[in-house]
Enzyme design. Sequence first.
Site, PDB file in Angstrom:
ATOM      1  N   LYS A   1       0.855  -1.194   0.000  1.00  0.00           N
ATOM      2  CA  LYS A   1       0.000   0.000   0.000  1.00  0.00           C
ATOM      3  C   LYS A   1       0.889   1.241   0.000  1.00  0.00           C
ATOM      4  CE  LYS A   1      -1.374   2.637   2.984  1.00  0.00           C
ATOM      5  NZ  LYS A   1      -1.183   3.849   2.163  1.00  0.00           N
TER       6      LYS A   1
ATOM      7  N   GLU B   1      10.741   1.071   9.670  1.00  0.00           N
ATOM      8  CA  GLU B   1      11.671   2.143   9.291  1.00  0.00           C
ATOM      9  C   GLU B   1      10.947   3.454   9.586  1.00  0.00           C
ATOM     10  OE1 GLU B   1      14.732   1.815   8.345  1.00  0.00           O
ATOM     11  OE2 GLU B   1      14.835  -0.321   7.886  1.00  0.00           O
TER      12      GLU B   1
ATOM     13  N   CYS C   1      13.910  11.014   5.973  1.00  0.00           N
ATOM     14  CA  CYS C   1      14.103  10.552   7.358  1.00  0.00           C
ATOM     15  C   CYS C   1      15.560  10.737   7.777  1.00  0.00           C
ATOM     16  CB  CYS C   1      13.710   9.084   7.474  1.00  0.00           C
ATOM     17  SG  CYS C   1      14.551   8.056   6.255  1.00  0.00           S
TER      18      CYS C   1
HETATM   19  P1  NAP Z   1       3.053   8.344   7.643  1.00  0.00           P
HETATM   20  O1  NAP Z   1       2.001   9.365   7.763  1.00  0.00           O
HETATM   21  O2  NAP Z   1       3.406   7.541   8.829  1.00  0.00           O
HETATM   22  O3  NAP Z   1       2.577   7.403   6.449  1.00  0.00           O
HETATM   23  C1  NAP Z   1       3.374   6.337   5.994  1.00  0.00           C
HETATM   24  C2  NAP Z   1       2.500   5.309   5.328  1.00  0.00           C
HETATM   25  O4  NAP Z   1       1.598   4.779   6.293  1.00  0.00           O
HETATM   26  C3  NAP Z   1       1.622   5.859   4.214  1.00  0.00           C
HETATM   27  O5  NAP Z   1       1.443   4.881   3.231  1.00  0.00           O
HETATM   28  C4  NAP Z   1       0.308   6.109   4.928  1.00  0.00           C
HETATM   29  O6  NAP Z   1      -0.771   6.100   4.045  1.00  0.00           O
HETATM   30  C5  NAP Z   1       0.256   4.920   5.833  1.00  0.00           C
HETATM   31  N1  NAP Z   1      -0.588   5.072   6.993  1.00  0.00           N
HETATM   32  C6  NAP Z   1      -0.886   6.184   7.698  1.00  0.00           C
HETATM   33  N2  NAP Z   1      -1.696   5.871   8.717  1.00  0.00           N
HETATM   34  C7  NAP Z   1      -1.931   4.538   8.660  1.00  0.00           C
HETATM   35  C8  NAP Z   1      -2.676   3.622   9.438  1.00  0.00           C
HETATM   36  N3  NAP Z   1      -3.381   4.012  10.499  1.00  0.00           N
HETATM   37  N4  NAP Z   1      -2.688   2.328   9.087  1.00  0.00           N
HETATM   38  C9  NAP Z   1      -1.979   1.897   8.021  1.00  0.00           C
HETATM   39  N5  NAP Z   1      -1.251   2.712   7.241  1.00  0.00           N
HETATM   40  C10 NAP Z   1      -1.209   4.025   7.565  1.00  0.00           C
HETATM   41  O7  NAP Z   1       4.411   8.965   7.133  1.00  0.00           O
HETATM   42  P2  NAP Z   1       4.634   9.904   5.887  1.00  0.00           P
HETATM   43  O8  NAP Z   1       4.229  11.268   6.246  1.00  0.00           O
HETATM   44  O9  NAP Z   1       4.045   9.294   4.655  1.00  0.00           O
HETATM   45  O10 NAP Z   1       6.203   9.791   5.713  1.00  0.00           O
HETATM   46  C11 NAP Z   1       7.078  10.581   6.417  1.00  0.00           C
HETATM   47  C12 NAP Z   1       7.622   9.837   7.610  1.00  0.00           C
HETATM   48  O11 NAP Z   1       8.259   8.638   7.170  1.00  0.00           O
HETATM   49  C13 NAP Z   1       8.686  10.615   8.345  1.00  0.00           C
HETATM   50  O12 NAP Z   1       8.521  10.446   9.722  1.00  0.00           O
HETATM   51  C14 NAP Z   1       9.978   9.951   7.871  1.00  0.00           C
HETATM   52  O13 NAP Z   1      11.063  10.109   8.744  1.00  0.00           O
HETATM   53  C15 NAP Z   1       9.559   8.543   7.739  1.00  0.00           C
HETATM   54  N6  NAP Z   1      10.453   7.808   6.835  1.00  0.00           N
HETATM   55  C16 NAP Z   1      11.311   6.904   7.384  1.00  0.00           C
HETATM   56  C17 NAP Z   1      12.192   6.228   6.558  1.00  0.00           C
HETATM   57  C18 NAP Z   1      13.151   5.229   7.126  1.00  0.00           C
HETATM   58  O14 NAP Z   1      13.699   4.461   6.344  1.00  0.00           O
HETATM   59  N7  NAP Z   1      13.372   5.175   8.435  1.00  0.00           N
HETATM   60  C19 NAP Z   1      12.193   6.482   5.186  1.00  0.00           C
HETATM   61  C20 NAP Z   1      11.309   7.421   4.677  1.00  0.00           C
HETATM   62  C21 NAP Z   1      10.426   8.083   5.516  1.00  0.00           C
HETATM   63  P3  NAP Z   1      -1.590   7.451   3.714  1.00  0.00           P
HETATM   64  O15 NAP Z   1      -0.595   8.540   3.654  1.00  0.00           O
HETATM   65  O16 NAP Z   1      -2.227   7.164   2.433  1.00  0.00           O
HETATM   66  O17 NAP Z   1      -2.559   7.600   4.846  1.00  0.00           O
END
Ligand code: NAP
Length: 487
Positions: A184, A260, A294
């Site tokens: 997803k 991650e 990140c």
């Molecule tokens: P996010 O809001 O946590 O969303 C990540 C993914 O999870 C998206 O596909 C989102 O889908 C989905 N999601 C959100 N709520 C969910 C739920 N309740 N159940 C299942 N899936 C859910 O993060 P983001 O804003 O997209 O990405 C930024 C974050 O990712 C930052 O904190 C960054 O540091 C972190 N990140 C970490 C790494 C690493 O390798 N450590 C790499 C890249 C990014 P929808 O958006 O469609 O709701």
Amino acid sequence: MSAITETGVVGAVDKELFIGGKWVPATGGKTFAVLDPSTGEALCEVADASPADGVSALDAAVAAQDGWAAVPPRERSEILSRAYGLLIERRDELALLMTLEMGKPVAEAKGEITYAAEFFRWFAEEAVRIDGGYAIAPNGAGRFLVMKQPVGPALLITPWNFPMAMGTRKIGPAIAAGCTMVIKPAAQTPLSMLALAGILAEAGLPEGVLNVLTTSDSGGVMEPLIRDGRARKLSFTGSTGVGRRLLEQCAEKVLRTSMELGGNAPFLVFADADMDVAIEGAMQAKMRNIGEACTAANRFYVQRDVVEEFSRRLTERMEALPMGRGTEDGVVVGPLIDQAAVDKVSSLVSDAVDKGARVLTGGATVDGPGNFYQATVLTGVPANARMAAEEIFGPVAPISVFDTEDEAIAAANDTEFGLVSYVFTSDLKRALRVSEKLEAGMIGLNQGIVSNPAAPFGGTKQSGLGREGGTVGIDEFLETKYIAVNL
Ligand code: NAP
């Protein structure tokens, strides 16, 4: 190559759900819009999966699991190799597609397609190297056989900031290990993943091995699949807050997890550092992906003797960066993903300034259309500023000063996150001493980028669990089975 157009690349993508090897509409034909963050305008509509569609995707992954696990590793490897070749061949189109949905400059998007493809090349090589063991029991009587088997159907969830690479970093090892999957992507950037599904099908991936769900209801669709019990693994990349909730959901059926999560990278510059290298590293660690990474440097700690020079030179570099739509030549600072991201960056900067920080350059939003924020350098950022504790996720470099090595290490470790830290010094002893003391899964030593498919990527503390890439990446999708042999 013939000229590629924006409408051409968007038009070429299948926009339905990919389930059991077929493109199918969502229940009731529901769709949602994908927006261009540099204009705010809709690029297209994609299928909006319901929870029932989610179950269909999991059914398909479960049905395909046994057959897929029995496919010879060499064949799995060759599928990945072919997909690698197709990604490289179509890099320009895929990069433009990514820029349109995510905003990053096309040059960076091309870099991401290459990076993403490298995960397929790496895991094509790993697929045929899954090993086991044979040992004599300590009492000499029995024998131990150890084998590795695919963990089973996996659920993969990816963020919007690296729409292709965060997918291939999971799909590559899952394919190599013999796992089927339901993936997803984030609702804001589904097109890259849909394009990737097409490429994998073309590369010969059997039906049902990869299933793609695009949805505007990520929680509603994924929670039942996590709680279903038939999927045996969740690999998630995203924020720590969402990761925590998913870990709770995984606890019910005790799913294997790879997490991650978020970061809050400190960037330490010692007075003995090569300043040219430190500035170059700072630009990479801060401005890759417009700061929406990140791994982005979130806090710059600079030793007092060089803080003036570092701040001046970083400011000169930051204020010279061209801003604009990612499709325009030479642009470095593209739009942030949405208005909420701009509001968050704005409020973090205001908070720091209210608490005593000084703006050296930038510090303001840009009139629309699009979600732009100026490349910004702040100095004198106090420890109680919110941005010292929270991910900025934008083009803002906050600088603070330190005097001693111990002080720098304490400040760097003063966070719940532990993904990556950057250290700039020319003293080898200091480099190793400090690297050992920093609480992070990865260290950039005189280097502003750590990501590499051949290296183990991941965090400690609340930045995550497990590693992606490197020789350990495939283990996240393998179970170890031991057979006690009675001779
Ligand atoms: P996010 O809001 O946590 O969303 C990540 C993914 O999870 C998206 O596909 C989102 O889908 C989905 N999601 C959100 N709520 C969910 C739920 N309740 N159940 C299942 N899936 C859910 O993060 P983001 O804003 O997209 O990405 C930024 C974050 O990712 C930052 O904190 C960054 O540091 C972190 N990140 C970490 C790494 C690493 O390798 N450590 C790499 C890249 C990014 P929808 O958006 O469609 O709701």
